[in-house]
Design an enzyme around this catalytic site. Structure first.
Site, PDB file in Angstrom:
ATOM      1  N   SER A 107      -8.770   2.821  -0.657  1.00 26.80           N
ATOM      2  CA  SER A 107      -7.544   2.498   0.056  1.00 26.80           C
ATOM      3  C   SER A 107      -7.614   1.032   0.512  1.00 26.80           C
ATOM      4  O   SER A 107      -8.610   0.597   1.080  1.00 26.80           O
ATOM      5  CB  SER A 107      -7.427   3.407   1.268  1.00 26.80           C
ATOM      6  OG  SER A 107      -6.307   3.039   2.003  1.00 26.80           O
ATOM      7  N   GLY A 108      -6.586   0.291   0.209  1.00 18.56           N
ATOM      8  CA  GLY A 108      -6.544  -1.118   0.605  1.00 18.56           C
ATOM      9  C   GLY A 108      -7.186  -2.055  -0.407  1.00 18.56           C
ATOM     10  O   GLY A 108      -7.286  -3.255  -0.184  1.00 18.56           O
ATOM     11  N   THR A 112      -1.652  -0.596  -5.176  1.00 19.39           N
ATOM     12  CA  THR A 112      -0.197  -0.621  -5.174  1.00 19.39           C
ATOM     13  C   THR A 112       0.308  -2.014  -5.545  1.00 19.39           C
ATOM     14  O   THR A 112       1.263  -2.154  -6.306  1.00 19.39           O
ATOM     15  CB  THR A 112       0.329  -0.213  -3.785  1.00 19.39           C
ATOM     16  OG1 THR A 112      -0.242   1.065  -3.487  1.00 19.39           O
ATOM     17  CG2 THR A 112       1.820  -0.104  -3.768  1.00 19.39           C
ATOM     18  N   ASN A 157      -5.399  -0.282   5.660  1.00 19.71           N
ATOM     19  CA  ASN A 157      -4.374  -0.991   4.901  1.00 19.71           C
ATOM     20  C   ASN A 157      -3.063  -0.896   5.663  1.00 19.71           C
ATOM     21  O   ASN A 157      -2.646   0.187   6.046  1.00 19.71           O
ATOM     22  CB  ASN A 157      -4.270  -0.313   3.518  1.00 19.71           C
ATOM     23  CG  ASN A 157      -3.239  -0.985   2.625  1.00 19.71           C
ATOM     24  OD1 ASN A 157      -2.565  -1.935   3.044  1.00 19.71           O
ATOM     25  ND2 ASN A 157      -3.133  -0.490   1.414  1.00 19.71           N
ATOM     26  N   SER A 160      -0.472   1.312   3.452  1.00 21.35           N
ATOM     27  CA  SER A 160      -1.255   2.279   2.679  1.00 21.35           C
ATOM     28  C   SER A 160      -0.348   3.375   2.115  1.00 21.35           C
ATOM     29  O   SER A 160       0.479   3.937   2.827  1.00 21.35           O
ATOM     30  CB  SER A 160      -2.317   2.891   3.593  1.00 21.35           C
ATOM     31  OG  SER A 160      -3.050   3.841   2.872  1.00 21.35           O
ATOM     32  N   SER A 161      -0.496   3.620   0.807  1.00 20.99           N
ATOM     33  CA  SER A 161       0.314   4.689   0.194  1.00 20.99           C
ATOM     34  C   SER A 161      -0.255   6.023   0.671  1.00 20.99           C
ATOM     35  O   SER A 161      -1.420   6.308   0.448  1.00 20.99           O
ATOM     36  CB  SER A 161       0.227   4.621  -1.327  1.00 20.99           C
ATOM     37  OG  SER A 161       0.231   3.286  -1.748  1.00 20.99           O
ATOM     38  N   GLY A 381      -7.175   6.055  -3.210  1.00 20.18           N
ATOM     39  CA  GLY A 381      -8.583   5.902  -3.597  1.00 20.18           C
ATOM     40  C   GLY A 381      -9.475   6.802  -2.758  1.00 20.18           C
ATOM     41  O   GLY A 381      -9.012   7.478  -1.823  1.00 20.18           O
ATOM     42  N   GLU A 383     -11.677   8.143  -0.044  1.00 21.32           N
ATOM     43  CA  GLU A 383     -11.580   7.827   1.376  1.00 21.32           C
ATOM     44  C   GLU A 383     -12.759   8.423   2.156  1.00 21.32           C
ATOM     45  O   GLU A 383     -13.083   9.589   1.982  1.00 21.32           O
ATOM     46  CB  GLU A 383     -10.284   8.394   1.967  1.00 21.32           C
ATOM     47  CG  GLU A 383      -9.109   7.454   1.824  1.00 21.32           C
ATOM     48  CD  GLU A 383      -7.874   7.933   2.563  1.00 21.32           C
ATOM     49  OE1 GLU A 383      -6.896   7.175   2.561  1.00 21.32           O
ATOM     50  OE2 GLU A 383      -7.874   9.030   3.135  1.00 21.32           O
TER      51      GLU A 383
HETATM   52  N1  LIG Z   1      -3.344  -9.388  -5.702  1.00 24.42           N
HETATM   53  C1  LIG Z   1      -3.190  -9.483  -4.404  1.00 24.42           C
HETATM   54  N2  LIG Z   1      -2.851 -10.667  -3.884  1.00 24.42           N
HETATM   55  C2  LIG Z   1      -2.690 -10.794  -2.562  1.00 24.42           C
HETATM   56  N3  LIG Z   1      -2.873  -9.802  -1.685  1.00 24.42           N
HETATM   57  C3  LIG Z   1      -3.213  -8.598  -2.148  1.00 24.42           C
HETATM   58  C4  LIG Z   1      -3.385  -8.369  -3.540  1.00 24.42           C
HETATM   59  N4  LIG Z   1      -3.718  -7.079  -3.711  1.00 24.42           N
HETATM   60  C5  LIG Z   1      -3.752  -6.529  -2.476  1.00 24.42           C
HETATM   61  N5  LIG Z   1      -3.445  -7.428  -1.538  1.00 24.42           N
HETATM   62  C6  LIG Z   1      -3.372  -7.213  -0.090  1.00 24.42           C
HETATM   63  O1  LIG Z   1      -4.027  -6.020   0.190  1.00 24.42           O
HETATM   64  C7  LIG Z   1      -3.167  -5.122   0.831  1.00 24.42           C
HETATM   65  C8  LIG Z   1      -3.451  -3.712   0.357  1.00 24.42           C
HETATM   66  O2  LIG Z   1      -3.097  -3.591  -0.967  1.00 24.42           O
HETATM   67  P1  LIG Z   1      -2.541  -2.236  -1.553  1.00 24.42           P
HETATM   68  O3  LIG Z   1      -2.163  -2.522  -2.933  1.00 24.42           O
HETATM   69  O4  LIG Z   1      -1.505  -1.679  -0.690  1.00 24.42           O
HETATM   70  O5  LIG Z   1      -3.809  -1.340  -1.519  1.00 24.42           O
HETATM   71  P2  LIG Z   1      -3.980   0.143  -2.026  1.00 24.42           P
HETATM   72  O6  LIG Z   1      -2.714   0.526  -2.695  1.00 24.42           O
HETATM   73  O7  LIG Z   1      -5.127   0.085  -2.961  1.00 24.42           O
HETATM   74  O8  LIG Z   1      -4.277   0.938  -0.864  1.00 24.42           O
HETATM   75  C9  LIG Z   1      -1.778  -5.577   0.473  1.00 24.42           C
HETATM   76  O9  LIG Z   1      -0.871  -5.232   1.458  1.00 24.42           O
HETATM   77  C10 LIG Z   1      -1.953  -7.057   0.367  1.00 24.42           C
HETATM   78  O10 LIG Z   1      -1.864  -7.654   1.621  1.00 24.42           O
HETATM   79 MG   LIG Z   2      -1.427   1.949  -2.198  1.00 24.70          MG
END
Ligand SMILES: Nc1ncnc2c1ncn2[C@@H]1O[C@H](COP(=O)(O)OP(=O)(O)O)[C@@H](O)[C@H]1O
Ligand SMILES: [Mg+2]
Length: 1005
Positions: A107-108, A112, A157, A160-161, A381, A383
């Site tokens: 997660s984070g 996404t 996050n 977070s989804s 992911g 957790e």
């Molecule tokens: N490629 C990226 N460039 C900039 N920031 C990113 C990138 N990927 C993730 N982040 C940062 O990390 C945070 C969490 O990403 P997210 O995709 O929501 O994580 P996950 O879906 O894996 O839980 C985002 O809100 C963003 O701030």
């Molecule tokens: Mg997500």
């Protein structure tokens, strides 16, 4: 291209396959660390993309970047999520099959974000039309809506989804995105009623309260203050700096209208969201008996449009069915709170499902033509929290399943494939997590089965009885530990109500408290009456989840997999920090080292022979355009032609395996070049074909016009002729009737016809000699006049005269002079004057004296010294003249001509002997004449000296002047020559000719 494949990148290497020490986890980590410190967040393991969350905005997602990666070979440019997206798209296009991109990570870690980047890339790179843009916008805008309703701020996050999402993007055969479909998994509903400290509820609640228009809030009975709502304040962080609820609200409103939610749908949707907030504020009081009561609760007014009475009863009482009767049993306050929360969760859960269905309706493509699909799986992911509950259990189970899928699809299937293809394989040891999956999901014995059983069995089932049951049934499993089962050391780390699973990614300790309730997820029986649909699910939550995961696995198994592994570099969401322990842990449970080992041991690329041949056959003349043998033989021939080295590839049973990407790319590049050439040829052929078609049409049209025109002209001509022939016929008749009258208009044509007719007949029936007068055809009376006779004379006697001359020549020279036979043909000439231009005037002046009868050019040799001079010889009735230009050089009266000598050889010399009495007179003439026979015959006839010709052998004597003699010697030689010999004679050499062998001999001769 080669450079980017083999050369070391600016920092570290961009493909782990090229890592020297590829078995070392530390080397792996070093490379990752080095790169992420330089903001190079992407690294490949073959075609797998490892992405490290930068936690800051990088300037690598611009339109320009997208353009750079569009249509470029995967390994040609530095690693990028766009390269992967582009490669998936192009593979789908060229092979026309389905794919999915599995994005996994903690997660984070950036899953996404990665899926959004991919979607954005397709939105820009795919062909666009108005219709497609509409679909594209909906696909893109479905994201903010789902995120508003399904994402929340957690400790890990801020966005977070809280649900798993699988999204299909459907493409038509031209690569246009024409539709989509979304599946959602296990929304974390408990968040609606409870949030840990530092966490928030789903974004949509805050967005509505913060961003909702005044009118809307008033209508929904809401106040613009999150602190008023119990469901929004438990985490104590309703406001977060990184989240702008107001602007997000606007975005969601816009997205909802683009996805075509009707206004009433939108109103109802927010009314439900508001109801949940109101529901959270419903307070219960204990009455005197300790039962929950709902006195003058204002919130009830705003709830769901349900009669207050029904709602009140539903929230404070439980319906118990006893045989035929239904009895209402009152709740304690705790129970009522539980029922209220359950209702809130259920409402939100259903609303979320409804939302997903609505979005799917909007994205659905109704066209039934075949489409290809790229699936994007963005799922929670692995957790691990301090306290892990039922939700973490489900999430981690899901990750176990995905790891299993990964193992099946890559590691295992890779090995199996090599085996199947008969290719030598160096086994790669890897941990197969099937044992853990079985521990969780095995029928009757697995944790899920035990959990369900405990939920459904009669009697007092509690979370602790579940724990006991698990200890009883699976106590001996190597991946399962509880406080009771653990050894001394481990026991210290476990509470009594805990159980620990040794996941493939690491150990996770779950607190069993709440498992049964959460799994049941049921409303008390009369809850269903409250919102008029059946809440009571026949299946337990975890079993539903399990079957939806089985469904997902099936969906994924039928597609080609691609992977994005997201790594979270630190827990603090800070840019530039790389926590070695944390990352090492993720590298391990993401199976990256194993993946790398497989990649390094194996081949970078493999394809079925027919697919490979089909694509690259234009590169070899033997395989293009069609290969008649088997595909494997074709590929063998092709790669031989391309010059593949033995260690660069292997031939399997059905596939070719190419070890290095560079080999493949060289081939691909060659193909790209070749493709353009072929396209040009096909284009040229097609253009030619089209132009030819046009030409043929034009020609046909021209022929038609021509035919019509000719027909028209011919008809006109026919009419003209018919008219003319009638006139002519009448004229002919008239001419015939007046034929015996003097020539006049009426008969002139007819008479001309008669004359022509007679003469034509006469020509074919001439008398043999002029004298045979009786043999002449009788002429029509009109031809008997002088003119006609003269005409006849000229017409017929002149040739007869010519014949007489020929006879004369023959009598003089036949059999005597070598070149006579060759002159026979020439003698037919009717020319009287053979002139050199210069002599023309001389002839004219001679004519003044007396009429020239014949003239011929000659070469005259000086009597002294034999110098040749061009002269003209002219015969008149009285004398022969030798003329130079206008001057008469010598006149020879025929009376003084005493003889003419020629040799018997083939030369053209003649000597005219003259009588000269006076020393001043010129002597004999030595002449050369190309028309010797003709000239001599004419001379003989004109001068009447037929017997004066002497044909001599060897030498001729002549008079230079009276008393002085000269000689002309004749002999045969190789070639003609005339020169003055040493003895002072004129030597005439002529090539010898055989008289009897002459081809020209004829009867006449
Ligand atoms: N490629 C990226 N460039 C900039 N920031 C990113 C990138 N990927 C993730 N982040 C940062 O990390 C945070 C969490 O990403 P997210 O995709 O929501 O994580 P996950 O879906 O894996 O839980 C985002 O809100 C963003 O701030
Ligand atoms: Mg997500």
């Amino acid at each position: 291209m080669e450079a980017s494949l083999t050369a070391r990148d600016r920092v570290g290497i961009q493909d782990f396959v090229l890592l020297d020490n590829y078995t070392s986890e530390s080397a792996f980590l070093d490379n990752l660390r080095k790169r992420s410190h330089e903001n190079l967040i992407y690294t490949y393991i073959g075609t797998l993309l490892v992405s490290v969350n930068p936690y800051k905005e990088l300037d690598i997602y611009s339109k320009k970047q997208m353009d750079t990666y569009m249509g470029v070979n995967f390994f040609e440019l530095p690693p990028h999520i766009y390269a992967l997206a582009d490669n998936v798209f192009r593979t789908m296009q060229s092979e026309y099959n389905n794919h999915f991109i599995l994005i996994s990570g903690e997660s984070g870690a950036g899953k996404t974000e990665a899926s959004k980047k991919i979607l954005q890339f397709y939105a820009v790179s795919c062909p666009s039309t108005k219709l497609l843009n509409n679909v594209r916008d909906r696909l893109l805008l479905s994201n903010p809506v789902l995120e508003a309703f399904g994402n929340a701020k957690t400790l890990k996050n801020d966005n977070s989804s809280r649900f798993g999402k699988y999204m299909d993007i459907q493409f038509d055969h031209q690569g246009g995105a024409v539709g989509g479909h979304i599946l959602s998994y296990l929304l974390e509903k408990s968040r609606v009623v409870h949030q840990n400290h530092g966490e928030r509820n789903f974004h949509i609640f805050y967005q509505l309260v913060e961003g909702g228009e005044e009118d809307l809030l008033r209508w929904l009975g809401l106040e613009r203050n999150c602190q008023h709502y119990r469901y929004l304040v438990q985490g104590d962080c309703a406001k977060v700096s990184s989240i702008n609820d107001k602007s997000d609200w606007k975005m969601v409103r816009k997205a909802l209208s683009v996805i075509e939610f009707s206004e009433s749908d939108i109103e109802n949707l927010f009314a439900i969201i508001a109801s949940v907030l109101h529901l959270g504020n419903v307070k219960f009081e204990a009455d005197v008996r300790g039962y929950a009561s709902l006195n003058n609760n204002q919130e009830m007014h705003w709830l769901l449009g349900i009669p207050t009475q029904v709602l009140q009863q539903g929230l404070t009482h439980r319906k118990i069915e006893a045989k035929t009767e239904e009895v209402l049993s009152p709740f304690s306050v705790d129970h009522a709170v539980y029922a209220r929360d359950a209702l809130a969760k259920a409402i939100y859960g259903r609303t979320f499902n409804w939302l997903v269905n609505k979005i799917n309706e909007s994205l659905a493509n109704k066209d039934s033509s075949r489409k290809t699909v790229i699936g994007l799986l963005d799922i929670y992911g692995f957790e691990v929290f301090n306290v892990n509950s039922f939700e973490q259990f489900c999430i981690n189970y899901c990750n176990e399943k995905l790891q299993q899928l990964f193992i099946q699809l890559t590691l295992k299937s890779e090995q199996e494939e090599y085996e199947m293809e008969g290719i030598e394989w160096e086994p790669v040891p890897y941990f197969n997590n099937k044992i853990i999956c079985d521990l969780v999901e095995e029928k009757h014995r697995g944790i899920i089965a035990l959990l369900d059983e405990e939920c459904l069995r009669p009697g007092e089932a509690t979370d602790l009885t579940l724990l006991e049951k698990m200890e009883e049934e699976i106590g001996g499993h190597p991946h399962f530990v509880t406080h009771k089962l653990a050894d001394k050391k481990t026991r210290k780390t476990l509470e009594r109500g805990d159980f620990r699973l040794l996941h493939y990614a690491g150990e996770v300790t779950y607190c069993v408290v709440g498992f049964l309730d959460k799994n049941n997820d049921l409303l008390y029986r009369n809850g269903k009456e409250v919102i008029s649909f059946n809440f009571y699910c026949k299946k337990q939550v975890v079993t539903q989840f399990k079957s939806s995961l089985v469904g997902l696995t099936e969906i994924l198994m039928s597609k080609e997999p691609w992977y994005v592994r997201c790594i979270k570099p630190n827990e603090a969401k800070q840019p530039g920090r790389f926590d070695d322990v944390l990352v090492r842990h993720q590298v391990k449970y993401l199976g990256l080292m194993e993946h790398l080992r497989v990649r390094r041991a194996g081949f970078a690329y493999r394809r079925k022979y027919d697919i490979f041949l089909q694509r690259y056959k234009p590169l070899c003349p033997d395989t293009w355009p069609n290969w008649r043998g088997t595909a494997a033989e074709g590929v063998q021939r092709l790669i031989k032609h391309l010059g593949y080295k033995p260690d660069e590839y292997k031939m399997g049973r059905t596939k070719i395996f190419i070890r290095h990407p560079r080999t493949l790319f060289a081939t691909e590049d060659a193909f790209q070049i070749c493709k353009h050439r072929l396209a040009t040829r096909i284009q040229a052929k097609y253009k030619g074909y089209r132009v030819k078609g046009d030409y043929l049409k034009q020609r046909e049209a021209a022929t038609k016009i021509e035919n019509c025109w000719r027909g028209l002209m011919a008809r006109k001509e026919r009419e003209k002729r018919a008219w003319a022939s009638l006139i002519l016929f009448l004229r002919f008749i008239k001419g015939f009737m007046t034929r015996n009258q003097p020539s006049c208009n009426d008969n002139s044509e007819y008479l001309a016809y008669v004359r022509t007719n007679y003469l034509t007949r006469l020509r074919d029936n001439l008398p043999r000699t002029v004298l045979e007068k009786d043999a002449w055809l009788t002429a029509p009376p009109i031809l008997f006049n002088l003119l006609e006779i003269k005409y006849l004379y000229l017409l017929f006697c002149f040739p007869c005269f010519q014949l007489l001359l020929k006879e004369q020549t023959s009598s003089m020279f036949k059999g005597k002079k070598e070149n006579y036979p060759f002159s026979v043909c020439k003698l037919t000439s009717e020319l009287t004057f053979r002139l050199r231009p210069l002599f023309l005037s001389a002839v004219t002046s001679c004519v003044c004296v007396s009429l020239p009868q014949y003239s011929v050019p000659v070469v005259k040799y000086d009597r002294n010294g034999f110098r040749p001079r061009l002269r003209q010889l002219i015969f008149t009735q009285e004398a022969a003249y030798l003329v130079e230009e206008t001057k008469i050089k010598q006149r020879i009266d025929y009376s003084s001509l005493k003889g003419m000598s020629v040799s018997n050889l083939s030369d053209n010399f003649l000597i005219l002997h003259v009588t000269c009495d006076d020393i001043k007179q010129k002597g004999d003439l030595v002449l050369q004449c190309d028309y010797l026979f003709e000239a001599l015959t004419k001379l003989c006839v004109i001068a009447n000296k037929q017997n004066y010709i002497k044909v001599v052998q060897g030498s001729v004597r002549f008079d230079i002047q009276p008393g002085r003699e000269g000689f002309v010697d004749f002999k045969s030689g190789q070639e003609s020559m005339v020169y003055r010999a040493k003895n002072g004679h004129l030597m005439v050499v002529s090539p010898g000719q055989n008289i009897s062998g002459s081809a020209c001999s004829s009867d006449l001769v």
